[in-house]
Design a protein around this motif. Structure first.
Motif, PDB file in Angstrom:
ATOM      1  N   SER A 150       0.832  -1.207   0.000  1.00 29.97           N
ATOM      2  CA  SER A 150       0.000   0.000   0.000  1.00 29.97           C
ATOM      3  C   SER A 150       0.867   1.258   0.000  1.00 29.97           C
ATOM      4  CB  SER A 150      -0.923   0.020   1.219  1.00 29.97           C
ATOM      5  OG  SER A 150      -1.847  -1.023   1.151  1.00 29.97           O
ATOM      6  N   GLU A 151       1.916   1.225   0.818  1.00 30.07           N
ATOM      7  CA  GLU A 151       2.821   2.376   0.892  1.00 30.07           C
ATOM      8  C   GLU A 151       3.504   2.607  -0.450  1.00 30.07           C
ATOM      9  OE1 GLU A 151       6.694   3.964   3.444  1.00 30.07           O
ATOM     10  OE2 GLU A 151       5.901   1.967   3.820  1.00 30.07           O
ATOM     11  N   GLN A 152       3.969   1.531  -1.100  1.00 31.56           N
ATOM     12  CA  GLN A 152       4.633   1.673  -2.391  1.00 31.56           C
ATOM     13  C   GLN A 152       3.676   2.236  -3.437  1.00 31.56           C
ATOM     14  OE1 GLN A 152       6.080  -2.386  -2.768  1.00 31.56           O
ATOM     15  NE2 GLN A 152       8.190  -1.715  -2.470  1.00 31.56           N
ATOM     16  N   ASN A 153       2.431   1.787  -3.435  1.00 33.49           N
ATOM     17  CA  ASN A 153       1.449   2.309  -4.388  1.00 33.49           C
ATOM     18  C   ASN A 153       1.195   3.794  -4.164  1.00 33.49           C
ATOM     19  OD1 ASN A 153       1.133  -0.130  -5.723  1.00 33.49           O
ATOM     20  ND2 ASN A 153      -0.568  -0.780  -4.422  1.00 33.49           N
ATOM     21  N   GLU A 154       1.065   4.197  -2.904  1.00 31.59           N
ATOM     22  CA  GLU A 154       0.849   5.606  -2.596  1.00 31.59           C
ATOM     23  C   GLU A 154       2.069   6.438  -2.991  1.00 31.59           C
ATOM     24  OE1 GLU A 154      -0.468   9.246  -1.574  1.00 31.59           O
ATOM     25  OE2 GLU A 154      -1.677   7.440  -1.830  1.00 31.59           O
TER      26      GLU A 154
END
Length: 122
Positions: free
Chosen positions: A53-57
């Motif tokens: 999720s962090e990488q996508n954001e």
């Protein structure tokens, strides 16, 4: 491995999956008690989800900063992406350690497709 300790452990809509029979079955199949490994893998799944999720954001932030040509923001986001990538690699290494369980009798069994395992069958 021989199917003697077979346990039906998948639940239905009305039944919950019970961990105890699964743990007992795994304990008979592996050299060491796999309960800690399974619990560790469960925690790692949450870690992988969080990092994903962090990488996508961060990718979305980088895209927005790139469109605005904000070099300061681009550099900061790239550093955060590198840190997230490093945490992902650490989690992969931890997963590999947790999955390094040894099956009982694994050294006795010939690998699939091994000609030595087919000796006398032809």
């Amino acid at each position: 491995p021989d199917g003697k300790k077979r346990v039906a452990f998948l639940g239905t809509v009305q039944q919950r999956v019970a961990w105890t029979p699964i743990a007992n079955m795994l304990a008979t199949a592996y050299e060491k008690d796999p309960t800690a490994a399974v619990k560790g893998l469960e925690k790692l799944l949450c870690t992988f989800d969080k990092i994903d999720s962090e990488q996508n954001e961060l990718k979305a932030q980088l895209e927005r900063a790139t469109k605005r040509r904000d070099q300061g923001k681009i550099a900061a986001v790239q550093q955060r992406i590198a840190a997230a990538d490093a945490r992902f690699k650490e989690a992969l290494a931890e997963e590999e350690k947790l999955r390094a369980l040894v099956l009982r009798g694994a050294e006795k069994a010939a690998p699939a497709g091994d000609p030595a395992g087919d000796a006398g069958n032809g």
